[in-house]
Scaffold this motif. Structure first.
Motif, short mmCIF file in Angstrom:
data_model
loop_
_atom_site.label_atom_id
_atom_site.label_comp_id
_atom_site.label_asym_id
_atom_site.label_seq_id
_atom_site.Cartn_x
_atom_site.Cartn_y
_atom_site.Cartn_z
N ALA A 1 4.14 18.63 8.94
CA ALA A 1 5.52 18.13 8.86
C ALA A 1 5.55 16.62 8.57
N CYS A 2 4.59 15.88 9.09
CA CYS A 2 4.49 14.44 8.78
C CYS A 2 4.23 14.22 7.28
N LEU A 3 3.30 14.96 6.72
CA LEU A 3 2.97 14.82 5.31
C LEU A 3 4.16 15.18 4.44
N ASP A 4 4.81 16.29 4.80
CA ASP A 4 5.98 16.77 4.10
C ASP A 4 7.08 15.70 4.12
N CYS A 5 7.30 15.10 5.28
CA CYS A 5 8.37 14.12 5.43
C CYS A 5 8.02 12.83 4.68
N ALA A 6 6.76 12.43 4.72
CA ALA A 6 6.34 11.23 3.98
C ALA A 6 6.64 11.41 2.50
N GLN A 7 6.29 12.57 1.96
CA GLN A 7 6.51 12.80 0.52
C GLN A 7 8.01 12.89 0.22
N THR A 8 8.74 13.60 1.05
CA THR A 8 10.19 13.75 0.82
C THR A 8 10.87 12.38 0.84
N CYS A 9 10.48 11.53 1.77
CA CYS A 9 11.08 10.19 1.86
C CYS A 9 10.74 9.36 0.63
N THR A 10 9.50 9.40 0.15
CA THR A 10 9.14 8.66 -1.06
C THR A 10 9.96 9.18 -2.25
N ALA A 11 10.11 10.49 -2.34
CA ALA A 11 10.88 11.08 -3.44
C ALA A 11 12.36 10.76 -3.31
N CYS A 12 12.88 10.69 -2.08
CA CYS A 12 14.30 10.37 -1.89
C CYS A 12 14.57 8.91 -2.27
N ALA B 1 1.60 18.24 -3.88
CA ALA B 1 1.25 18.97 -2.65
C ALA B 1 -0.27 19.00 -2.45
N ALA B 2 -1.01 19.18 -3.55
CA ALA B 2 -2.48 19.22 -3.45
C ALA B 2 -3.04 17.84 -3.06
N CYS B 3 -2.41 16.76 -3.53
CA CYS B 3 -2.83 15.40 -3.12
C CYS B 3 -2.66 15.21 -1.62
N LEU B 4 -1.51 15.61 -1.09
CA LEU B 4 -1.24 15.44 0.35
C LEU B 4 -2.21 16.26 1.17
N ASP B 5 -2.42 17.49 0.73
CA ASP B 5 -3.35 18.41 1.37
C ASP B 5 -4.76 17.80 1.41
N CYS B 6 -5.18 17.26 0.30
CA CYS B 6 -6.53 16.71 0.20
C CYS B 6 -6.65 15.44 1.03
N ALA B 7 -5.63 14.61 1.03
CA ALA B 7 -5.66 13.39 1.85
C ALA B 7 -5.86 13.76 3.32
N GLN B 8 -5.10 14.74 3.78
CA GLN B 8 -5.22 15.13 5.19
C GLN B 8 -6.57 15.77 5.48
N THR B 9 -7.02 16.64 4.60
CA THR B 9 -8.31 17.32 4.80
C THR B 9 -9.44 16.29 4.86
N CYS B 10 -9.38 15.29 3.99
CA CYS B 10 -10.43 14.26 3.98
C CYS B 10 -10.41 13.43 5.27
N THR B 11 -9.23 13.06 5.75
CA THR B 11 -9.14 12.32 7.01
C THR B 11 -9.71 13.16 8.16
N ALA B 12 -9.37 14.45 8.17
CA ALA B 12 -9.87 15.35 9.21
C ALA B 12 -11.37 15.57 9.08
N CYS B 13 -11.89 15.62 7.85
CA CYS B 13 -13.33 15.83 7.66
C CYS B 13 -14.10 14.58 8.13
N ALA B 14 -13.61 13.39 7.81
CA ALA B 14 -14.24 12.16 8.32
C ALA B 14 -14.31 12.20 9.84
N ALA C 1 -12.98 8.87 3.57
CA ALA C 1 -11.98 7.82 3.80
C ALA C 1 -11.42 7.30 2.48
N ASN C 2 -12.29 7.07 1.51
CA ASN C 2 -11.82 6.60 0.20
C ASN C 2 -10.95 7.65 -0.48
N CYS C 3 -11.41 8.90 -0.44
CA CYS C 3 -10.66 9.97 -1.11
C CYS C 3 -9.29 10.15 -0.44
N ALA C 4 -9.23 10.05 0.88
CA ALA C 4 -7.95 10.16 1.59
C ALA C 4 -6.97 9.08 1.13
#
Lengths: 129, 129, 129, 129
Positions: free
Chosen positions: B28-39, D27-40, D60-63
């Motif tokens: 939900a944080c990621l979703d909201c971050a993107q929605t806010c940037t787009a808004c 959506a794939a960028c956000l997903d990958c950013a979070q996955t990379c932070t979690a993998c670190a 960390a760089n990829c995120a």
């Protein structure tokens, strides 16, 4: 004069704070964000990396929070005191925790000593805005 | 299952929270971050951009704070409850303020309606972690 | 000596670059990120905000890219030349585009003049690393 | 429909791309950013953390780069093809390097396997925008 101070001077409105204190706080946020990212990286390169896990996480969190705080403080248009106050409190919590963690490694690792100093300097600046 | 949930499942330790609630809050944080940037971007493209100045700043601040919150919540190693709590409070303040601002433009601008929804959904998720 | 330079000095390994040029580039990235965020905010406060839409987007993109570049340059452990080169090229593209856009408003808006200067100074630093 | 897709639908102008491909890439960028932070973070918690130093930096760089790419792709007002192209190339370089690094640990660490998958899925999405 820093560029942050120059930018506040050229703002087409009232910045709503003591501009010097605000510029100093913004500069200290940027400084601390970078120092924390560099400290995480230096900790990662240490032989004793396994003992520095908490320090690396504190550094990463503090870096993200300081960068966000610098951005929020830099936005004067449509300024919202509640959001600003909550962000300043999060920044103070991160700097307190990261500064304490880094200080506990300061005798072993010079990068932790410099990072603790950076966190604590930012803490003292935050109380001025 | 989202990738945030998969990553929490593969964490080599105890994530220290209900993993499902945590994964939902991060998403939900990621979703909201993107929605806010787009808004902010959609507001900037409106004829009435001059009336949307505060909305654009709320969006930009909320986007930064939500992205930082997602990162902090994603870090389980060396977890610090004080830092996490302060970040969650800053995120709640930003979502409350941005959600209210966007809701006030929701009848005029569909992007503000969707953004208000995103902010308020995140607010309700934050109380679960 | 800046804190970025101090941190490079305390790094437990070889930073793999001229440390002075690297510290200057990191500091210029942070400076430019802040200046761009402040310029977007000042543009948003102008009566002529509708004429500054592109400038605000250039500022926001350049701020994000410069902040990411500062972080990537600050990480020396597991340094990857391909990633670094691609990030430096994205930073140069953003600074070129934002510097040109801001320069085109420099006579009307002092904040755009300072921001163009900041973008161009960073551009010249990037070629040293 | 994702919220990124909804936001593109409500944009008051032409988004200048296939909106479905663009929403999927964001959506794939956000997903990958979070996955990379979690993998670190998961790598940091492993007993073998000393063998995962490069992986943590790649993560960390990829995120950071993926989060910036999501923001740049989300901004359609004053769209600049040169900046966008350079950012997409930096994102592709980061995903390629991080995906390869994580894939090399995939048999040992499930979080690295999921993260490699996330990086490679984003890589394939980037070629569609």
């Amino acid at each position: 004069m820093t560029r942050a101070a120059q930018m506040l001077e050229t703002y087409p409105g009232d910045v709503g704070f003591d501009a010097k204190a605000l510029a100093d706080a913004i500069a200290a946020c940027l400084d601390c964000a970078q120092t924390c990212t560099a400290c995480a990286d230096a900790c990662l390169a240490e032989d004793a990396v396994a003992d520095l896990r908490s320090c690396i996480t504190h550094n990463a969190n503090c870096a993200d929070i300081c960068a966000t705080t610098a951005a929020v403080l830099s936005r004067r248009t449509g300024y919202d005191p509640d959001v600003t106050r909550a962000v300043l409190e999060a920044c103070a919590a991160a700097c307190k925790a990261c500064g304490d963690e880094c200080a506990s490694h300061a005798e072993m690792h010079e990068h932790c000593r410099v990072c603790a100093e950076s966190c604590r300097q930012l803490l003292s600046r935050l109380t001025d805005v």
